[in-house]
Every structure is written in structure tokens, then in C-alpha cells.
Design a protein around this motif. Structure first.
Motif, PDB file in Angstrom:
ATOM      1  N   HIS A  41       0.840  -1.211   0.000  1.00 14.16           N
ATOM      2  CA  HIS A  41       0.000   0.000   0.000  1.00 14.16           C
ATOM      3  C   HIS A  41       0.865   1.247   0.000  1.00 14.16           C
ATOM      4  O   HIS A  41       2.002   1.207   0.489  1.00 14.16           O
ATOM      5  CB  HIS A  41      -0.894   0.005   1.246  1.00 14.16           C
ATOM      6  N   ASP A  73       3.083   2.143   3.160  1.00 10.31           N
ATOM      7  CA  ASP A  73       3.894   1.138   3.877  1.00 10.31           C
ATOM      8  C   ASP A  73       5.350   1.607   4.006  1.00 10.31           C
ATOM      9  O   ASP A  73       5.959   1.498   5.072  1.00 10.31           O
ATOM     10  CB  ASP A  73       3.896  -0.215   3.134  1.00 10.31           C
ATOM     11  N   TRP A  97       8.342  -6.042   3.112  1.00  4.04           N
ATOM     12  CA  TRP A  97       7.844  -6.622   4.358  1.00  4.04           C
ATOM     13  C   TRP A  97       8.584  -7.924   4.631  1.00  4.04           C
ATOM     14  O   TRP A  97       8.910  -8.667   3.699  1.00  4.04           O
ATOM     15  CB  TRP A  97       6.341  -6.904   4.240  1.00  4.04           C
ATOM     16  N   HIS A 152       0.223  -7.495   2.917  1.00  4.33           N
ATOM     17  CA  HIS A 152       1.626  -7.396   3.360  1.00  4.33           C
ATOM     18  C   HIS A 152       2.309  -8.753   3.237  1.00  4.33           C
ATOM     19  O   HIS A 152       3.441  -8.853   2.751  1.00  4.33           O
ATOM     20  CB  HIS A 152       1.714  -6.911   4.815  1.00  4.33           C
TER      21      HIS A 152
HETATM   22 ZN   LIG Z   1      -0.079  -1.617   4.188  1.00  4.41          ZN
END
Ligand SMILES: [Zn+2]
Length: 272
Positions: free
Chosen positions: A13, A16, A113, A125
Motif C-alpha cells: 500500500h 507502507d 515486508w 503485506h
Molecule cells: Zn499496508
């Protein structure tokens, strides 16, 4: 003088990167390195007040605005529906898309991530984490996605993987972002719709808890800047305190497959 590197960030997103490594990215740019960003989803679910169409348009503007603040030179938006990445992008497809981008951008360092961290509740994620880690691990193997090589894309080796997480584990690199905390907050605040959502989220928590924090419960979520500033500084200060910095960001990092174990009398250079 360390060599100038290329950095590629894979995120689910639009905010992030700013939340997890915005200060570090600003520092990389400031040191002359080049940063590109891949945003997997179109961010079309994160609002209590806008329609999905309105949100998509706003998010596009916000993502590019924040990238400008941090000095990110290239933004690639894949446009998958927010919250549905694991259904809409089968692992083989997303991994191939990421590998294609790696072979085009040819980064030295990848951020994403951490696929191995616990307590990550967001499926987007987790999906980005696995696809990016797998793509980066095999992008130099010509027999992976050979159609890309036939098209003329060269296989590409990525030496470093930097992982961020909500609950970081096995942290082995902490970046002093004391000179970049203002830029991190400024970039985050470009994500107006998401910062409104974040403050509204605090208010959901507060109402459900029965606790009283008048300055937060009476806050118009559109006046989010002071609340975001406080939250971001508190998190970065807590990390920094453990490592002798005013503000810091934590990472689990792997470099060159651990090859330095075979050269114990030599040291790898640091880029930030
Ligand atoms: Zn996110």
C-alpha cells in the motif's frame, strides 16, 4: 567513497514505505543512491468517507506526492485491488511480475515486508513479502521465467534484502534517522486520506476501550498532523533509545548470502 547503489522497494500500500522505512529511504537518497518503488495495490479500501473511485484517485496523487518528498525517482503502481492481493494475484504471477521489474530496474538492494515475522495480520503485506523475497532470490537464475530472458531481459543478482515489519524480529541493522525524521513525517502527511483513516482508527480503539483521552477523542481526523507527528516520533524514539540514536528504524537484513562468513578478516561497507 561507497559506490552509488540502486534501491527497489516493494510495498502493498502507498504508505507502507513511509511508515516502516521512510527515514532510511530519505537517507539513501541524500547519500546519492537511487530509489524506485513498486506499489502492488490501488489502495481503494482505506477510507470511512470516500468512495472507492474517489479514494483511488486521491491515493495515486498521494503516493506520488510522498515519493517526491523522499526523493524516490520512479514509482510503479500495479493496481491490484486493496485487500485482495492474494486472491487476485496468484503467487506464480506476482512473483513473475516482481522478477520482471527486478530485471528491468536492476537494483543492488531490495526493501520489503518481512515474510518471516509473526503478528502480520494484513494479507496484502504477507503476499508482497513472499513474492518479493522469492523473486529477488531467483532473479539471477536464467531458467526462472525464461520467457523474460528470451525477450531480452538479463537475469539480475540482488545482493541485499532489507526487511521491515510491524513486529520486527532478528534485527541486525538499525539506521539512525535523526536527520530524516522530519522528512519521514512530511512524506507520511502527504498520504492525507490514510492519515485521516489512521486518526479515525485511533478513535475506534479509544471508544471501544472506554478510556478517555479528550485531545484525541475530540480531534477532527482531518487535523491529523500533530497526532501523526507524535506517534511516528514515539515509535522511532523507542527504537533509537536502544541503540544510542535520537530516532531510528530497525531492519532484518541479509547481505550477499552471508558470504562474509568466509572472509572474517574483511568488512562490508555500509551505505547508510
Ligand atoms: Zn499496508
Amino acid at each position: 567513497m561507497p559506490r552509488k547503489k540502486k534501491v527497489l522497494v516493494f510495498e502493498a500500500h502507498g504508505d507502507d514505505m513511509e511508515f516502516t522505512c521512510g527515514g532510511t529511504i530519505a537517507k539513501f537518497v541524500d547519500r546519492g543512491h537511487e530509489v524506485a518503488l513498486v506499489v502492488a495495490t490501488d489502495n481503494d479500501k482505506g477510507s470511512f468517507e470516500l468512495s472507492a473511485d474517489e479514494l483511488r484517485a486521491a491515493r495515486d496523487r498521494e503516493v506520488h506526492g510522498a515519493a517526491r518528498v523522499l526523493g524516490v525517482s520512479k514509482v510503479i503502481c500495479l493496481g491490484y485491488p486493496d485487500g485482495e492481493l492474494q486472491e487476485k494475484a496468484p503467487p506464480h504471477v506476482l512473483r513473475g511480475q516482481f522478477m520482471r521489474i527486478i530485471r528491468e530496474v536492476r537494483p543492488d538492494i531490495m526493501f520489503t515486508w518481512d515474510p518471516f515475522t509473526p503478528y502480520e495480520g494484513h494479507p496484502d503485506h504477507r503476499t508482497v513479502a513472499w513474492a518479493a523475497h522469492e523473486a529477488v532470490s531467483f532473479a539471477h537464475f536464467p531458467l526462472y521465467y525464461p520467457e523474460q530472458v528470451k525477450e531480452g531481459l538479463e537475469p539480475h543478482y540482488v545482493g541485499e534484502q532489507w526487511f521491515f515489519a510491524k513486529a520486527p524480529r532478528d534485527v541486525n541493522k538499525v539506521v539512525d534517522i535523526s536527520d530524516y525524521i522530519d522528512k519521514k513525517i512530511q512524506a507520511l502527511c502527504q498520504h492525507e486520506s490514510q492519515m485521516v483513516l489512521t486518526v479515525a482508527g485511533f478513535q475506534f480503539d479509544l471508544r471501544a476501550s472506554g478510556l478517555r483521552l479528550p485531545e484525541l477523542e475530540n480531534l477532527d481526523p482531518h487535523d491529523y498532523e500533530a497526532a501523526i507527528d507524535r506517534r511516528v516520533r514515539a515509535i522511532a524514539r523507542a527504537v533509537g533509545r536502544q541503540h544510542g540514536f535520537e530516532y531510528a528504524e530497525p531492519f532484518r537484513r541479509t547481505r550477499f548470502g552471508g558470504i562474509e562468513r568466509f572472509a572474517p578478516d574483511q568488512e562490508l561497507e555500509e551505505d547508510v
